[in-house]
Design a protein around this motif. Structure first.
Motif, PDB file in Angstrom:
ATOM      1  N   THR A 121     -41.511 -35.323  25.153  1.00  0.00           N
ATOM      2  CA  THR A 121     -42.925 -35.677  25.067  1.00  0.00           C
ATOM      3  C   THR A 121     -43.109 -37.029  24.395  1.00  0.00           C
ATOM      4  O   THR A 121     -43.896 -37.865  24.856  1.00  0.00           O
ATOM      5  N   ALA A 122     -42.388 -37.260  23.303  1.00  0.00           N
ATOM      6  CA  ALA A 122     -42.510 -38.545  22.605  1.00  0.00           C
ATOM      7  C   ALA A 122     -42.003 -39.688  23.466  1.00  0.00           C
ATOM      8  O   ALA A 122     -42.546 -40.800  23.430  1.00  0.00           O
ATOM      9  N   ASP A 123     -40.974 -39.426  24.266  1.00  0.00           N
ATOM     10  CA  ASP A 123     -40.386 -40.476  25.081  1.00  0.00           C
ATOM     11  C   ASP A 123     -41.289 -40.884  26.238  1.00  0.00           C
ATOM     12  O   ASP A 123     -41.349 -42.058  26.616  1.00  0.00           O
ATOM     13  N   ILE A 124     -42.023 -39.921  26.801  1.00  0.00           N
ATOM     14  CA  ILE A 124     -42.808 -40.197  28.005  1.00  0.00           C
ATOM     15  C   ILE A 124     -44.280 -40.414  27.699  1.00  0.00           C
ATOM     16  O   ILE A 124     -45.069 -40.761  28.589  1.00  0.00           O
ATOM     17  N   ALA A 125     -44.682 -40.219  26.451  1.00  0.00           N
ATOM     18  CA  ALA A 125     -46.103 -40.272  26.091  1.00  0.00           C
ATOM     19  C   ALA A 125     -46.739 -41.597  26.498  1.00  0.00           C
ATOM     20  O   ALA A 125     -46.169 -42.669  26.284  1.00  0.00           O
ATOM     21  N   ALA A 126     -47.913 -41.499  27.098  1.00  0.00           N
ATOM     22  CA  ALA A 126     -48.691 -42.666  27.508  1.00  0.00           C
ATOM     23  C   ALA A 126     -50.155 -42.255  27.520  1.00  0.00           C
ATOM     24  O   ALA A 126     -50.478 -41.068  27.669  1.00  0.00           O
ATOM     25  N   PRO A 127     -51.072 -43.214  27.362  1.00  0.00           N
ATOM     26  CA  PRO A 127     -52.503 -42.864  27.353  1.00  0.00           C
ATOM     27  C   PRO A 127     -52.934 -42.222  28.669  1.00  0.00           C
ATOM     28  O   PRO A 127     -52.395 -42.519  29.737  1.00  0.00           O
ATOM     29  N   MET A 128     -53.926 -41.338  28.565  1.00  0.00           N
ATOM     30  CA  MET A 128     -54.548 -40.728  29.736  1.00  0.00           C
ATOM     31  C   MET A 128     -56.016 -41.139  29.751  1.00  0.00           C
ATOM     32  O   MET A 128     -56.650 -41.253  28.701  1.00  0.00           O
ATOM     33  N   PRO A 169     -53.869 -46.190  31.024  1.00  0.00           N
ATOM     34  CA  PRO A 169     -52.752 -45.379  31.534  1.00  0.00           C
ATOM     35  C   PRO A 169     -51.617 -46.260  32.043  1.00  0.00           C
ATOM     36  O   PRO A 169     -51.837 -47.368  32.544  1.00  0.00           O
ATOM     37  N   ARG A 170     -50.411 -45.745  31.928  1.00  0.00           N
ATOM     38  CA  ARG A 170     -49.248 -46.489  32.408  1.00  0.00           C
ATOM     39  C   ARG A 170     -49.160 -46.426  33.928  1.00  0.00           C
ATOM     40  O   ARG A 170     -48.844 -47.422  34.580  1.00  0.00           O
ATOM     41  N   ARG A 171     -49.423 -45.253  34.487  1.00  0.00           N
ATOM     42  CA  ARG A 171     -49.399 -45.078  35.940  1.00  0.00           C
ATOM     43  C   ARG A 171     -50.681 -44.376  36.382  1.00  0.00           C
ATOM     44  O   ARG A 171     -51.228 -43.553  35.644  1.00  0.00           O
ATOM     45  N   VAL A 172     -51.108 -44.662  37.594  1.00  0.00           N
ATOM     46  CA  VAL A 172     -52.197 -43.928  38.223  1.00  0.00           C
ATOM     47  C   VAL A 172     -51.759 -43.564  39.633  1.00  0.00           C
ATOM     48  O   VAL A 172     -50.960 -44.282  40.258  1.00  0.00           O
ATOM     49  N   ARG A 173     -52.276 -42.446  40.101  1.00  0.00           N
ATOM     50  CA  ARG A 173     -51.971 -42.008  41.462  1.00  0.00           C
ATOM     51  C   ARG A 173     -53.258 -42.001  42.259  1.00  0.00           C
ATOM     52  O   ARG A 173     -54.247 -41.376  41.848  1.00  0.00           O
ATOM     53  N   VAL A 174     -53.257 -42.704  43.396  1.00  0.00           N
ATOM     54  CA  VAL A 174     -54.473 -42.840  44.194  1.00  0.00           C
ATOM     55  C   VAL A 174     -54.154 -42.555  45.654  1.00  0.00           C
ATOM     56  O   VAL A 174     -53.032 -42.794  46.130  1.00  0.00           O
ATOM     57  N   ASN A 175     -55.155 -42.047  46.353  1.00  0.00           N
ATOM     58  CA  ASN A 175     -55.071 -41.828  47.795  1.00  0.00           C
ATOM     59  C   ASN A 175     -55.808 -42.950  48.505  1.00  0.00           C
ATOM     60  O   ASN A 175     -56.851 -43.417  48.037  1.00  0.00           O
ATOM     61  N   ILE A 176     -55.272 -43.395  49.628  1.00  0.00           N
ATOM     62  CA  ILE A 176     -55.948 -44.379  50.463  1.00  0.00           C
ATOM     63  C   ILE A 176     -56.065 -43.815  51.869  1.00  0.00           C
ATOM     64  O   ILE A 176     -55.181 -43.084  52.337  1.00  0.00           O
ATOM     65  N   ARG A 177     -57.167 -44.125  52.534  1.00  0.00           N
ATOM     66  CA  ARG A 177     -57.389 -43.660  53.897  1.00  0.00           C
ATOM     67  C   ARG A 177     -56.875 -44.656  54.929  1.00  0.00           C
ATOM     68  O   ARG A 177     -56.518 -44.284  56.042  1.00  0.00           O
ATOM     69  N   ASP A 206     -51.765 -25.947  35.405  1.00  0.00           N
ATOM     70  CA  ASP A 206     -52.290 -27.078  34.634  1.00  0.00           C
ATOM     71  C   ASP A 206     -51.775 -28.378  35.237  1.00  0.00           C
ATOM     72  O   ASP A 206     -50.685 -28.850  34.915  1.00  0.00           O
ATOM     73  N   PHE A 207     -52.576 -28.963  36.126  1.00  0.00           N
ATOM     74  CA  PHE A 207     -52.189 -30.217  36.742  1.00  0.00           C
ATOM     75  C   PHE A 207     -52.117 -31.340  35.713  1.00  0.00           C
ATOM     76  O   PHE A 207     -51.279 -32.246  35.818  1.00  0.00           O
ATOM     77  N   GLY A 208     -52.988 -31.308  34.707  1.00  0.00           N
ATOM     78  CA  GLY A 208     -52.984 -32.348  33.691  1.00  0.00           C
ATOM     79  C   GLY A 208     -51.665 -32.434  32.953  1.00  0.00           C
ATOM     80  O   GLY A 208     -51.165 -33.531  32.665  1.00  0.00           O
ATOM     81  N   ARG A 209     -51.061 -31.282  32.642  1.00  0.00           N
ATOM     82  CA  ARG A 209     -49.770 -31.288  31.946  1.00  0.00           C
ATOM     83  C   ARG A 209     -48.673 -31.841  32.848  1.00  0.00           C
ATOM     84  O   ARG A 209     -47.842 -32.649  32.416  1.00  0.00           O
ATOM     85  N   ASP A 210     -48.659 -31.435  34.109  1.00  0.00           N
ATOM     86  CA  ASP A 210     -47.655 -31.956  35.025  1.00  0.00           C
ATOM     87  C   ASP A 210     -47.807 -33.456  35.220  1.00  0.00           C
ATOM     88  O   ASP A 210     -46.818 -34.195  35.290  1.00  0.00           O
ATOM     89  N   ALA A 211     -49.053 -33.918  35.316  1.00  0.00           N
ATOM     90  CA  ALA A 211     -49.289 -35.357  35.475  1.00  0.00           C
ATOM     91  C   ALA A 211     -48.789 -36.127  34.259  1.00  0.00           C
ATOM     92  O   ALA A 211     -48.207 -37.211  34.385  1.00  0.00           O
ATOM     93  N   PHE A 212     -48.997 -35.567  33.075  1.00  0.00           N
ATOM     94  CA  PHE A 212     -48.535 -36.232  31.854  1.00  0.00           C
ATOM     95  C   PHE A 212     -47.033 -36.441  31.889  1.00  0.00           C
ATOM     96  O   PHE A 212     -46.536 -37.533  31.565  1.00  0.00           O
ATOM     97  N   GLY A 215     -45.819 -39.195  33.881  1.00  0.00           N
ATOM     98  CA  GLY A 215     -46.278 -40.499  33.445  1.00  0.00           C
ATOM     99  C   GLY A 215     -47.558 -40.947  34.105  1.00  0.00           C
ATOM    100  O   GLY A 215     -47.893 -42.139  34.065  1.00  0.00           O
ATOM    101  N   ILE A 216     -48.300 -40.019  34.701  1.00  0.00           N
ATOM    102  CA  ILE A 216     -49.537 -40.352  35.410  1.00  0.00           C
ATOM    103  C   ILE A 216     -50.722 -40.062  34.492  1.00  0.00           C
ATOM    104  O   ILE A 216     -50.923 -38.928  34.069  1.00  0.00           O
ATOM    105  N   GLY A 217     -51.507 -41.116  34.201  1.00  0.00           N
ATOM    106  CA  GLY A 217     -52.626 -40.964  33.287  1.00  0.00           C
ATOM    107  C   GLY A 217     -53.977 -40.900  33.956  1.00  0.00           C
ATOM    108  O   GLY A 217     -54.993 -40.705  33.272  1.00  0.00           O
TER     109      GLY A 217
END
Length: 763
Positions: A121-128, A169-177, A206-212, A215-217
């Motif tokens: 957790t400490a190693d991967i922690a990043a803002p959400m 956030p360090r990473r974001v995940r987005v969908n494009i059409r 808990d999608f939020g925990r998996d995203a964390f 590294g997805i904020g």
């Protein structure tokens, strides 16, 4: 001199044990308990002789991981390190007392698992992201997964307009059409971003925990134009490697899909590169209903074929030279080549938990060749589990780890018992071709039954479903996969650099289409998918204990595993079901009606309704009109009634809240409300603090279960507004049994309706 049988040796060991090693009930002869105690000691002595206690080390480490995730705040790494050191020193100091020393080793493994969770957790922690926003986003494209409609991007963020650097956030995940981008591009676009959503129901995924832990904020979508932009700095070396690898994976995915054609090509591409985006949801549903979705998850079968092919080719080529074959360790060289090839395949295919587990087991077995030793399969599995838990302890909570290790443990345990069977049996009465076919068919039948039985509890817990015709689907589909699909995949990858790969992909696509035809046929059988009501983690724990106990022991001790199995079945058959469900942002509710099924009020997202129905064991579609039957709605809100006749109000406007507070038993609203209410009130600030809420009927009133308990402050939980941090005492209502949950805090930041609307696409 002939050695004594294992059972006799175990009894001799038990008799020779010092009295201080034995349990008290084993010291008093002439009683039933004494006989049981002596039998227990003999069984444990035999298990120790077979070195089975080592297999429980990953179990102890898993307990430590679970304890870490059960904490309500982030623990100290120093505490777990000190505990590990003390347990290790005690284990070494007390090595003359095997039982005590073994207990200390197990305790050290618990601390190791706990510490692995803290470190990870400490190693991967990043803002959400703190709240939903529409903003201009710039960043490097880290990966692109082309889907049947549009694509899904992971961006390494360089800037988000309006968000400070320390909160970005360090990473974001987005969908494009629409639009085309490539991994490694630095792009700028206006995106609609949301914090990763929490569970859709209390105790749910808990999608939020998996995203964390990925590294997805933030998650969201880009609907407008995507433009290339000059990067503010050079691309990091690791990111450049990941982007280049993803480009190669995408190129091979498109090649296989285009040559194979249709969904057969998409499935073939998923088997080779791990990219499943081109597989449609209809195809996924058919594969799940037929019980063969595992074939698109790169795991043991794929890894063994890849490593085995490389091993055979290298060894055969080296053996062509007599001088090399006589002077060099050809077998060991081939093993090293196979290890390198298997590792490259794991990296290229994305390296999920099932792939990592298969790679680790393959490397251990090939490594045994290098040191001229035989490797025990169950021991390999334990080593694989230890490594995976140390690297990614959060994987323990997911279905991939649980189903992968559970299935393999069951198969290895059966193989061990099969090897110990009596070898005296009559020869086959069938001629050669029929005998080989019968053996292969029987092998598929037995392995499918074992794997299905081992993974069924995990599938029921995570997906609330069971596929009773999985045996039929595997029996019909696996021959195509083993004999056509995977061999074609191996030779296609070898021929790909030379541009001679199209025949392999064409054959692979043709065979994959036959597999999909089988899957679709099985899926059309009535009750091919059975929806099972959700049960709690303690029930799953009973099934896990049963599986571990029956697979890790080899003596009669394993029959005790039937006890937790029966407990789990008894409680899973009658799970406790909530009477009312409230979406995390208050956009809708579900109320159990007089017929025992849910009706829906408000506008909850389709994904959330689907999760509610699945958890209730209800096979209806979220679009079923019956979900709105019995609910009276107007422009101000809705009224529903429970089986006991209690009135549940869902208010859209403040005027409705005033009226419903006088007439209803429970009022739910997505609005902030601080005025007094005679009914139980669940309003915006309650949901901002607690997330998705479930209400259970009790004789004294309703009990509440929330997805984000008060006081739980972990790095992956949503940041709550300061005004909603402190939960006031809940005074009794007018009837003495209905507490008022409405917070008196002013309306501050709150979850958005958008989170519920887009949750389905996030999954």
């Amino acid at each position: 001199m002939q050695s004594a049988p294992p059972g006799r040796r175990a009894r001799s060991l038990a008799a020779a044990m010092p009295a201080r090693w034995l349990p008290p009930f084993a010291l008093h002869g002439g009683s039933l308990m004494s006989g049981l105690g002596q039998g227990l000691v003999a069984a444990l002595a035999l298990e120790a002789e077979r070195r089975r206690f080592f297999l429980w080390l990953p179990v102890a480490m898993g307990v430590g991981v679970l304890l870490y995730f059960a904490a309500d705040r982030e623990p100290s790494l120093a505490a777990s390190a000190v505990g590990f050191a003390i347990a290790g020193v005690l284990a070494a100091a007390l090595r003359t007392r095997p039982i005590v020393s073994g207990g200390c080793i197990a305790l050290a493994a618990v601390f190791a698992g706990f510490g692995a969770g803290v470190w990870r957790t400490a190693d991967i922690a990043a803002p959400m992201l703190e709240r939903p926003r529409v903003a201009k986003v710039t960043g490097f494209v880290e990966s692109v997964e082309v889907r049947d409609v549009g694509a899904r991007l992971v961006l390494r963020v360089t800037d988000i307009a309006g968000v400070p650097t320390e909160a970005r956030p360090r990473r974001v995940r987005v969908n494009i059409r629409s639009g085309t981008v490539s991994p490694g591009d630095h792009i700028v676009a206006t995106a609609r971003l949301l914090p990763p959503p929490g569970p859709a129901r209390a105790g749910g995924y808990d999608f939020g925990r998996d995203a964390f832990f990925k590294g997805i904020g933030a998650v969201g979508s880009i609907a407008g134009k995507i433009a290339l932009a000059p990067p503010p700095s050079a691309m990091p070396t690791r990111l450049a490697f990941d982007a280049a690898l993803d480009r190669a994976r995408n190129a091979l995915t498109q090649r296989i899909a285009s040559v194979g054609g249709g969904q057969g090509g998409a499935m073939g591409a998923a088997l080779v590169t791990g990219k499943r985006g081109l597989i449609t949801e209809a195809t996924n549903n058919d594969l799940r209903a037929a019980g063969i979705y595992h074939i698109v998850s790169i795991s043991g079968l794929h890894m063994v074929l890849a490593a085995g092919t490389i091993f055979w080719l290298v060894r055969a080529l080296l053996a062509l030279s007599q001088s090399i074959a006589l002077a060099w360790p050809v077998k060991k060289i081939a093993a090293v080549a196979a290890m390198i090839g298997a590792t490259a395949y794991c990296v290229f295919s994305g390296g999920d938990v099932a792939t990592e587990r298969s790679l680790i087991m393959t490397l251990v077995m090939l490594g045994a060749i290098l040191v001229d030793r035989a490797a025990l399969s169950m021991r390999n599995l334990a080593i694989a589990a230890l490594i995976v838990l140390l690297r990614e302890p959060e994987a323990l909570l997911g279905p991939s780890f649980q189903m992968s290790f559970g299935a393999v443990a069951a198969l290895i345990a059966f193989a061990e018992r099969w090897d110990r069977r009596e070898r005296t049996r009559p020869g086959s009465i069938l001629p050669w071709p029929l005998d080989a076919l019968w053996t292969a068919a029987l092998g598929i039948l037995v392995t499918t039954i074992l794997a299905t039985a081992a993974t069924a509890p995990f599938g029921a817990f995570h997906f609330q479903s069971f596929n009773p015709f999985g045996l039929l689907g595997n029996a019909l589909a696996l021959p195509f996969v083993s004999l056509c699909v995977m061999p074609a995949a191996v030779f296609g990858v070898l021929a790909y650099p030379f541009g001679l790969d199209w025949p392999a992909w064409a054959l692979m696509g043709l065979a994959s289409k036959q597999v999909l035809k089988v899957a679709h046929w099985v899926a059309t059988i009535e009750h091919s998918t059975v929806t099972i009501p959700a049960f709690g983690p303690l029930v799953l724990g009973s099934f896990v204990v049963s599986l571990l106990w029956t697979t890790l022991w080899t003596t009669r001790l394993r029959w005790l595993g039937l006890l937790p199995l029966m407990v789990g079945v008894a409680f899973a058959a009658k799970p406790e079901r909530p009477e009312i469900l409230i979406e995390r942002d208050g956009s809708g509710i579900a109320v159990r009606g007089r017929d025992g099924r849910y009706v829906v009020a408000g506008k909850p997202s389709r994904f959330v309704v689907q999760q509610w129905l699945a958890a209730d064991g209800d096979g209806r579609s979220p679009d079923d009109p019956a979900l709105r039957a019995g609910v009276a709605c107007d422009a101000l809100g809705c009224i529903a009634r429970t089986a006991e006749g209690r009135t549940i109000a869902y208010a859209r406007e403040r005027l409705a809240i005033i009226e419903d507070c006088r007439r209803a038993d429970l009022v739910v609203t997505a609005l902030a409300w601080s005025a007094p209410c005679e009914a139980i009130l669940v309003q915006r600030m309650d949901l901002a603090r607690d997330g998705a809420t479930s209400l259970y009927r009790r004789p004294e009133g309703w009990s509440f279960r929330v997805s984000e308990p008060p006081g739980a402050e972990r790095p992956w939980t949503r940041r709550r507004a300061e005004a909603a941090q402190a939960r006031p005492a809940e005074p009794a209502g007018p009837d003495g049994g209905k507490p008022k949950r409405g917070s008196q805090a002013p309306a501050a930041a709150t979850p958005s309706q958008e989170t519920g609307d887009d949750a389905e696409s996030f999954q």
